[in-house]
Design an enzyme around this catalytic site. Structure first.
Site, mmCIF file in Angstrom:
data_model
loop_
_atom_site.group_PDB
_atom_site.id
_atom_site.type_symbol
_atom_site.label_atom_id
_atom_site.label_comp_id
_atom_site.label_asym_id
_atom_site.label_seq_id
_atom_site.Cartn_x
_atom_site.Cartn_y
_atom_site.Cartn_z
ATOM 1 C CB CYS A 1 -6.670 -2.981 -4.007
ATOM 2 S SG CYS A 1 -4.966 -3.435 -3.523
ATOM 3 N N GLY B 1 0.868 -1.168 0.000
ATOM 4 C CA GLY B 1 0.000 0.000 0.000
ATOM 5 C C GLY B 1 0.910 1.224 0.000
ATOM 6 C CB ALA B 2 0.937 4.187 -2.223
ATOM 7 N N GLY B 3 0.877 4.351 0.942
ATOM 8 C CA GLY B 3 1.123 5.148 2.144
ATOM 9 C C GLY B 3 2.037 4.417 3.115
ATOM 10 N NE ARG C 1 5.155 -3.211 -4.891
ATOM 11 C CZ ARG C 1 3.891 -3.303 -4.558
ATOM 12 N NH1 ARG C 1 3.493 -2.942 -3.357
ATOM 13 N NH2 ARG C 1 3.014 -3.789 -5.411
ATOM 14 C CB ALA D 1 -6.396 6.989 1.350
ATOM 15 C CG ASP E 1 0.623 2.192 -5.873
ATOM 16 O OD1 ASP E 1 -0.020 1.640 -4.967
ATOM 17 O OD2 ASP E 1 1.854 2.069 -6.048
ATOM 18 C CB SER F 1 -6.761 2.175 -0.663
ATOM 19 O OG SER F 1 -6.749 3.531 -0.263
ATOM 20 C CG ASN G 1 -5.435 1.877 -6.882
ATOM 21 O OD1 ASN G 1 -4.575 2.006 -6.006
ATOM 22 N ND2 ASN G 1 -6.598 1.316 -6.635
ATOM 23 C CE LYS G 2 -2.389 -4.215 -6.291
ATOM 24 N NZ LYS G 2 -1.027 -4.682 -6.659
HETATM 25 C C1 RUB Z 1 -2.019 -1.335 -3.146
HETATM 26 C C2 RUB Z 1 -2.902 -0.390 -3.892
HETATM 27 C C3 RUB Z 1 -3.587 0.651 -3.059
HETATM 28 C C4 RUB Z 1 -2.748 1.940 -3.105
HETATM 29 C C5 RUB Z 1 -3.238 2.945 -2.070
HETATM 30 O O1 RUB Z 1 -1.253 -2.148 -4.000
HETATM 31 O O2 RUB Z 1 -3.021 -0.401 -5.092
HETATM 32 O O3 RUB Z 1 -4.844 0.929 -3.568
HETATM 33 O O4 RUB Z 1 -1.391 1.664 -2.840
HETATM 34 O O5 RUB Z 1 -3.089 2.426 -0.776
HETATM 35 P P1 RUB Z 1 -0.202 -3.181 -3.350
HETATM 36 P P2 RUB Z 1 -3.006 3.380 0.499
HETATM 37 O O6 RUB Z 1 -0.974 -4.079 -2.435
HETATM 38 O O7 RUB Z 1 0.384 -3.886 -4.520
HETATM 39 O O8 RUB Z 1 0.839 -2.365 -2.612
HETATM 40 O O9 RUB Z 1 -4.234 4.238 0.470
HETATM 41 O O10 RUB Z 1 -2.980 2.456 1.688
HETATM 42 O O11 RUB Z 1 -1.758 4.189 0.386
#
Ligand code: RUB
Length: 331
Positions: free
Chosen positions: A133, A23-25, A65, A137, A202, A135, A212-213
């Site tokens: 996925c 997850g990007a965050g 990554r 957020a 992402d 996220s 995004n995913k």
């Molecule tokens: C995760 C993904 C999430 C974004 C946002 O992909 O696509 O939708 O990263 O996440 P992966 P967040 O599982 O391959 O990392 O809102 O938690 O930053």
């Protein structure tokens, strides 16, 4: 000395690479933590050596990554703060890195809360939501709207091949929502039962396209057909400065072994397996991007980028420390 990478930094790198941290965050916050650990564990005594060492650590952390823009943006934030600190001693330089990392992490966590508050305003009483996925957020938006009594039911896509939908399903069930976990392939079937889609991002490109995913663009397509509003929840450090100067966002391709077993691959050598893990949703499929700085149409992504990174795009992308706006926390 110059090749030294502290054990805990290697561990974070591997956790990101193997998606135990994902997850990007979360990736961005883990990257910031890794830089702080590296600074504190520097074994030398010389300031110049420290600066070279930190550059190398920054590169190492970024490589965990390479396609998640939140990671290089977090690293750039901290490295720029280090350079601008004009530290006169090793101790000052270490402190500059640790402070910047802590500041980034705090900013990032607050941003998720603010996005929850701002995004919940876009949801209405009785809304049924679909998400994809996992996220943080997007979960923040849906859970906040639920706390406000607006949303009770959410359809969560399983999100093959890594099944991050299961994490989302658990998180939203814990938040008290009625959760219905659905197969990815049923997105169009269930779209008639929902009236809002909320997903994360992402990366956001300068033209407002959302990376995004894999499968997000299909959700957007089905939402458009069904006239269901599509919202993207994204902190501003997921906006990609490189896209302003025409760079394309690379799409991460992962191992076929996330889809089939090694044994199956060996038994079917003539079959190729391809596993791209993100896709691009064009801006015209998105109703709004919910950031911690406000809710914007995707076409305004360029304004966020110009505000955050300035007109002159150099190697150093982040010009000023982020400022928290307490009033938006809604607390
Ligand atoms: C995760 C993904 C999430 C974004 C946002 O992909 O696509 O939708 O990263 O996440 P992966 P967040 O599982 O391959 O990392 O809102 O938690 O930053």
């Amino acid at each position: 000395m110059s090749e030294y990478v502290p054990e805990d930094v290697r561990k974070i790198w591997l956790d990101i690479k193997e998606m135990r941290i994902r997850g990007a965050g979360r990736i961005a916050r883990a990257g910031a933590r890794a830089l702080a650990i590296a600074a504190e564990e520097f074994k030398g005594k010389d300031l110049e050596d420290f600066m070279t060492y930190m550059e190398r650590i920054a590169e190492f952390v970024r490589s965990a990554r390479p396609t998640a823009v939140s990671l290089p943006n977090a690293v750039a934030y901290i490295m720029n703060r280090l350079k601008r600190s004009r530290a006169a001693s090793l101790e000052e330089a270490v402190r500059a890195v640790v402070n910047a990392a802590e500041e980034f992490i705090e900013y990032s966590l607050n941003a998720v809360k603010i996005i929850g508050e701002l995004g919940a305003k876009r949801l209405e009483n009785g809304d049924v939501v679909m998400t994809h996925c996992h996220s943080t957020a997007a979960v923040s938006v849906i859970a906040t709207a639920h706390n406000q009594g607006k949303v009770h039911k959410v359809y969560v896509k399983e999100t093959r091949p890594k099944m991050q939908g299961l994490i989302t399903a658990r998180a939203l069930a814990d938040a008290g929502l009625d959760v219905i976990l659905i197969p990815d392939s049923s997105v169009r079937y269930f779209m008639k039962k929902v009236n809002k889609v909320v997903v994360g991002a992402d990366t956001i490109a300068a033209n407002g396209a959302v990376i995004n995913k894999i499968g997000t663009s299909l959700v957007a397509l089905a939402a458009k057909e069904a006239r269901v509003r599509m919202y993207v929840a994204s902190e501003t450090y997921k906006f990609s400065p490189q896209t302003v100067i025409g760079e394309l966002v690379p799409i991460e391709v992962r191992s076929p072994l996330e889809i089939v077993t090694e044994e199956w691959l060996n038994r079917n050598p003539e079959v190729k397996v391809y596993n791209p893990v993100f896709d691009v949703t064009p801006p015209e499929y998105i109703d709004a991007i919910i950031t911690e700085k406000g809710v914007i149409p995707p076409q305004a992504a360029i304004l966020i980028l110009l505000e955050e990174y300035g007109l002159t795009l150099t190697e150093s992308f982040i010009k000023e420390p982020y400022e928290l706006r307490e009033s938006e926390l809604g607390e």
